[in-house]
Motif scaffolding. Structure first.
Motif, short mmCIF file in Angstrom:
data_model
loop_
_atom_site.label_atom_id
_atom_site.label_comp_id
_atom_site.label_asym_id
_atom_site.label_seq_id
_atom_site.Cartn_x
_atom_site.Cartn_y
_atom_site.Cartn_z
N SER A 4 0.88 -1.17 0.00
CA SER A 4 0.00 0.00 0.00
C SER A 4 0.92 1.22 0.00
CB SER A 4 -0.93 0.00 1.21
OG SER A 4 -0.21 -0.10 2.41
N THR A 5 0.46 2.29 -0.62
CA THR A 5 1.30 3.47 -0.73
C THR A 5 0.60 4.68 -0.12
OG1 THR A 5 0.42 4.04 -2.91
CG2 THR A 5 2.38 2.65 -2.86
N THR A 6 1.42 5.58 0.36
CA THR A 6 0.95 6.85 0.91
C THR A 6 1.81 7.94 0.31
OG1 THR A 6 0.41 5.75 3.00
CG2 THR A 6 0.54 8.16 3.02
N THR A 7 1.18 8.94 -0.25
CA THR A 7 1.91 10.07 -0.80
C THR A 7 2.10 11.11 0.30
OG1 THR A 7 0.96 9.68 -2.99
CG2 THR A 7 1.93 11.85 -2.59
N LEU A 8 3.35 11.39 0.59
CA LEU A 8 3.71 12.39 1.59
C LEU A 8 4.16 13.65 0.86
CD1 LEU A 8 5.78 9.97 3.85
CD2 LEU A 8 3.39 10.62 4.14
N GLU A 9 4.45 14.68 1.61
CA GLU A 9 4.85 15.95 1.00
C GLU A 9 6.10 15.81 0.14
OE1 GLU A 9 6.41 20.26 2.52
OE2 GLU A 9 4.84 19.30 3.71
N LYS A 10 7.11 15.10 0.65
CA LYS A 10 8.38 15.00 -0.07
C LYS A 10 8.80 13.56 -0.37
CE LYS A 10 10.15 19.23 1.95
NZ LYS A 10 11.19 19.83 2.79
N ASN A 43 11.97 9.92 -3.87
CA ASN A 43 12.22 9.72 -2.45
C ASN A 43 11.24 8.69 -1.92
OD1 ASN A 43 14.33 11.69 -2.23
ND2 ASN A 43 12.75 13.23 -2.50
N ILE A 44 11.77 7.55 -1.55
CA ILE A 44 10.94 6.40 -1.16
C ILE A 44 11.25 6.02 0.28
CG2 ILE A 44 10.45 3.95 -1.62
CD1 ILE A 44 9.51 5.65 -3.94
N ILE A 45 10.19 5.76 1.03
CA ILE A 45 10.29 5.18 2.37
C ILE A 45 9.64 3.81 2.29
CG2 ILE A 45 9.62 5.36 4.79
CD1 ILE A 45 9.31 8.43 4.27
N ASP A 102 13.47 5.81 12.73
CA ASP A 102 12.85 5.18 13.89
C ASP A 102 11.35 4.96 13.73
OD1 ASP A 102 15.29 5.06 15.23
OD2 ASP A 102 15.00 7.03 16.13
N SER A 103 10.68 5.95 13.17
CA SER A 103 9.23 5.88 13.12
C SER A 103 8.74 5.91 11.67
CB SER A 103 8.62 7.06 13.88
OG SER A 103 7.23 7.10 13.70
N CYS A 104 7.69 5.15 11.43
CA CYS A 104 7.05 5.16 10.11
C CYS A 104 5.96 6.24 10.04
CB CYS A 104 6.45 3.80 9.79
SG CYS A 104 7.71 2.53 9.51
N ASP A 105 5.76 6.93 11.13
CA ASP A 105 4.73 7.98 11.18
C ASP A 105 5.30 9.31 10.69
OD1 ASP A 105 2.85 6.23 12.25
OD2 ASP A 105 3.50 6.63 14.29
N VAL A 106 5.85 9.29 9.50
CA VAL A 106 6.40 10.51 8.92
C VAL A 106 5.35 11.20 8.08
CG1 VAL A 106 8.81 9.78 8.92
CG2 VAL A 106 7.36 9.16 7.00
N THR A 107 5.43 12.49 7.99
CA THR A 107 4.45 13.26 7.21
C THR A 107 5.10 14.10 6.13
OG1 THR A 107 4.54 15.05 8.82
CG2 THR A 107 2.81 13.41 9.11
N GLU A 108 6.42 14.09 6.07
CA GLU A 108 7.10 14.94 5.08
C GLU A 108 7.12 14.34 3.70
OE1 GLU A 108 11.67 14.02 5.29
OE2 GLU A 108 11.00 14.76 7.21
#
Length: 108
Positions: A4-10, A43-45, A102-108
């Motif tokens: 599943s994918t989530t598009t973040l700001e960067k 830029n991939i997480i 550390d965290s997957c709860d990134v929003t950037e």
């Protein structure tokens, strides 16, 4: 599909919705990740939260992703690493190459 994918700001966050990242699903994962990169996501997480086991095939996909992103001045970050996947990165010394957050709860 097992991602599943989530598009973040960067960045684009790709969550691997599998327990084992191995030879049985490596091609599917590689194709899905490459599709995201081909869609101009530099830029991939990769979120490993559900993944409890990674073998050399899964690791090869992560390395290929890193190389692909590196060639276009992109960035790969890994998050949510459970014990075995993290140990594999440490044994192979790849934890020094990859950016692990550390965290997957990134929003950037």
């Amino acid at each position: 599909m097992n991602i599943s994918t989530t598009t973040l700001e960067k960045a684009k966050k790709i969550r691997l919705n599998i327990e084992k990242f191995d030879v049985s699903n490596m091609q599917e994962m590689k194709k899905a990740i490459s599709t995201e990169i081909d869609e101009n996501n530099k830029n991939i997480i990769i979120d490993f939260s559900p993944v409890s086991f990674v073998d050399s095939s899964g690791l090869s996909v992560v390395i290929a992703t890193f190389k692909q992103l590196n060639s276009i001045n992109g960035e790969l970050r890994l998050c949510g690493l459970q014990e075995q996947p993290l140990e594999l990165l440490q044994i192979t010394q790849l934890h020094k190459v990859f950016t692990i957050i550390d965290s997957c709860d990134v929003t950037e």
